[in-house]
Structures are given as C-alpha cells and as structure tokens.
Design an enzyme around this catalytic site. Structure first.
Site, PDB file in Angstrom:
ATOM      1  N   GLY A   9     -62.726  28.431  69.764  1.00 31.78           N
ATOM      2  CA  GLY A   9     -63.228  29.721  70.415  1.00 31.78           C
ATOM      3  C   GLY A   9     -64.637  29.677  69.789  1.00 31.78           C
ATOM      4  NE  ARG A  11     -68.475  26.557  75.205  1.00 31.59           N
ATOM      5  CZ  ARG A  11     -67.886  25.463  74.859  1.00 31.59           C
ATOM      6  NH1 ARG A  11     -68.385  24.622  74.151  1.00 31.59           N
ATOM      7  NH2 ARG A  11     -66.828  25.081  75.714  1.00 31.59           N
ATOM      8  N   GLY A  77     -58.046  35.021  63.663  1.00 25.66           N
ATOM      9  CA  GLY A  77     -58.477  36.453  63.589  1.00 25.66           C
ATOM     10  C   GLY A  77     -57.986  36.954  64.988  1.00 25.66           C
ATOM     11  CB  THR A  78     -56.905  35.500  68.103  1.00 27.44           C
ATOM     12  OG1 THR A  78     -57.845  34.293  68.167  1.00 27.44           O
ATOM     13  CG2 THR A  78     -56.559  35.775  69.738  1.00 27.44           C
ATOM     14  CB  THR A  79     -56.117  41.126  68.075  1.00 27.35           C
ATOM     15  OG1 THR A  79     -56.638  41.266  69.203  1.00 27.35           O
ATOM     16  CG2 THR A  79     -56.974  41.152  66.589  1.00 27.35           C
ATOM     17  N   PRO A 103     -55.509  40.719  61.431  1.00 28.26           N
ATOM     18  CG  PRO A 103     -54.271  42.836  61.888  1.00 28.26           C
ATOM     19  CD  PRO A 103     -54.433  41.497  61.286  1.00 28.26           C
ATOM     20  CG  PHE A 105     -61.053  38.379  59.159  1.00 26.66           C
ATOM     21  CD1 PHE A 105     -60.404  37.909  57.860  1.00 26.66           C
ATOM     22  CD2 PHE A 105     -60.690  37.975  60.375  1.00 26.66           C
ATOM     23  CE1 PHE A 105     -59.381  36.961  58.113  1.00 26.66           C
ATOM     24  CE2 PHE A 105     -59.431  36.810  60.336  1.00 26.66           C
ATOM     25  CZ  PHE A 105     -59.093  36.389  59.349  1.00 26.66           C
ATOM     26  CG  HIS A 132     -61.586  47.877  69.284  1.00 27.80           C
ATOM     27  ND1 HIS A 132     -60.600  48.898  68.936  1.00 27.80           N
ATOM     28  CD2 HIS A 132     -61.688  47.108  68.684  1.00 27.80           C
ATOM     29  CE1 HIS A 132     -60.549  48.231  67.784  1.00 27.80           C
ATOM     30  NE2 HIS A 132     -61.052  47.093  67.440  1.00 27.80           N
ATOM     31  CE  LYS A 136     -58.724  45.190  70.284  1.00 24.95           C
ATOM     32  NZ  LYS A 136     -58.557  43.886  69.972  1.00 24.95           N
ATOM     33  CB  THR A 143     -56.951  47.259  63.236  1.00 18.48           C
ATOM     34  OG1 THR A 143     -57.499  46.200  63.169  1.00 18.48           O
ATOM     35  CG2 THR A 143     -57.305  48.050  61.943  1.00 18.48           C
TER      36      THR A 143
END
Ligand code: NAP
Length: 246
Positions: A9, A11, A77-79, A103, A105, A132, A136, A143
C-alpha cells in the site's frame, strides 16, 4: 545491520508516510514498495524481514496470509478487521513469522484507550464520538471498536440502559456492547476521538486528536522494531508501550 522492511500500500497516504519514516530511521532499511497491481514477490526477492500493510479492509487479509506463509513478520495498520479476522491472523503466525495489528498507531490514542478502560468501571454510561476524513472506508473506526471492547472488558458488568424513542434511525449511534459509538466523516479531519463517561453529577471526557499522519509514525516504527521479539499475534500498541493490556 539495518532491519529490512517492505511496505504494502506504499502509494497510499499512510504507506507513503511509512516509507519516508522507515527511510529516515538508521535502524531500518526500506527494501520494497508494493502498490496495487505490483507483484508481492518483490518483498521476498528484496529480502524484507518485516512487511507493513496499509491497504484496504478487502485486501489486507490476503496480504497478511501471503506474508506469514513466506516467513515475513507483518505489521498491520489497515483497519476494518473483525475479531474473527484476528483469530485467523493468529492462526497463520508461526515461529519466525509474527504479527502486530493496531487500529491506531498514535501513542496518544493508545493512552486514550488505556485511560478509558481504567475509567469504565467507575461510571454508569459511556459513549464514543469519533471523527475521521470523509474518504475513510470503514465505520465505526477500528479505534472506536477497540476502545469499546477494552472498556467492556475492564468493566465486566453491563452499562445503564438509555430510555427514549429514536425518532431518527441511527441518531443514538451504534451499540458496541452497551457503549454507543457515533461516527462523523468530515473533510478537514485526520483521526479524532472523544470518550465521554457519565455518572451522577459529573462527566469525564478523554479526547485524542491526530492532526497529521506523522502522529502514527513513532508507533509504526516501534511495531516494526518489536515484532520479531513477539511470537504469535499482538493486538494494539499498549503491550509495546508497557501499558496495561486487558
Ligand atoms: P489510502 O490512501 O487509500 O491508501 C491505501 C493504498 O492501498 C492505496 O494506494 C491503494 O491503491 C493500495 N492498495 C489497495 N489494495 C492493495 C493491494 N491489494 N496491494 C497493494 N496495495 C493496495 O488509505 P490510507 O489513508 O493510507 O489508509 C490505509 C488504511 O490504514 C485504512 O484502512 C485506514 O483506516 C488505516 N489507517 C490506520 C492507521 C493506524 O494508525 N493503524 C492510521 C490511519 C489510517 P489504489 O489507490 O490503487 O487503490
């Protein structure tokens, strides 16, 4: 010798920030950038030991499985991952192929979740309001769901019931085990959350704001450097920071 890192991911918004942060860290070496449509073999060919995934909820699981099967550690880190997804990731880990999934960092977000869990047993009700950017893909945020889960675990007992008619469907938010969760999606936002707890004559508000994606990078770098020493699956930043992890 620096730790070899590849980014999937690469880019995207978070992927780009992660590549820069890895390049700027003397203990790490960025050896592969994988975008949509690029062959993942590039990670193995470049000798990556850790792959970082910041893609989409539909792409992430396949990427994680692919990496773990090839003996790469993964930092995710992808949720949008469910508890069942986390169980599957744990099942794919093996000696030498560990996973850290968080979820959020941001160090302040980890503290917010820890403080909210600490406060949960002492109040009758709690609600979470997260905000957000409008692009999103998942709602509520990972989170918010993790905050509610940690609060529910720490509380043990249920929460007070809310009376009254919901005249506009959804106006009371989603129900995460008794914690109501409200998701705002607005331009001008990065990642923001308030946890509001209420008891007789008082409220406690715990608030965290990420105003820039750089807020996530210290946690991402910590996870990259920690994953080797953490067999199996680690969820959230709290264990890496030495915070209570329920
Ligand atoms: P983004 O800018 O849309 O980036 C996602 C990138 O992944 C895009 O470049 C996309 O390519 C690429 N992609 C999609 N499928 C792929 C695949 N199969 N292989 C390789 N690349 C693929 O999104 P973002 O803002 O960076 O967010 C990414 C994820 O991180 C989201 O789930 C978000 O919620 C999460 N996030 C987590 C944290 C945290 O602290 N854990 C913080 C912020 C965001 P195309 O553009 O070609 O589709």
């Amino acid at each position: 010798m620096p730790l070899a890192v590849g980014v999937i991911g690469a880019r995207g918004r978070m992927g780009t920030a992660t590549c820069t942060a890895v390049e700027d860290d003397a203990e790490l070496e960025l050896v592969a950038r994988v975008g949509r449509g690029d062959p993942r073999d590039g990670l193995v060919e470049a000798g990556a030991r850790v792959a970082v995934d910041f893609t989409t909820p539909t792409a992430v699981l396949d990427n994680v499985r692919w990496c773990l099967e090839r003996g790469l550690h993964v930092v995710v880190g992808t949720t949008g991952l469910s508890d069942r997804d986390l169980e599957r990731i744990e099942g794919w880990t093996r000696p030498g192929a560990h996973a850290v999934v968080a979820p959020n960092f941001a160090i302040g977000a980890a503290l917010m979740m820890s403080f909210a869990a600490q406060a949960a047993p002492h109040f009758e009700r709690a609600e979470v309001v997260e905000r957000h950017h409008e692009r999103k893909l998942d709602a509520p945020s990972g989170t918010a769901l993790r905050t509610a889960a940690l609060m529910n675990d720490s509380r043990g007992a249920g929460w007070g019931e809310t009376a009254g008619e919901e005249r506009l469907p959804g106006s009371r938010g989603g129900d995460a085990g008794g914690v109501r969760v409200h998701s705002l999606r607005l331009p001008g936002s990065v990642a923001h959350q308030e946890v509001v707890l209420g008891g007789p004559g008082e409220t406690l508000t715990i608030r965290h704001d990420s105003t820039d994606r750089s807020s996530f990078m210290p946690g991402v770098l910590l996870a990259i450097k920690s994953v080797e020493a953490r067999p199996g699956l680690t969820v959230g930043l709290a264990p890496l920071l030495g915070l209570p992890d329920r």
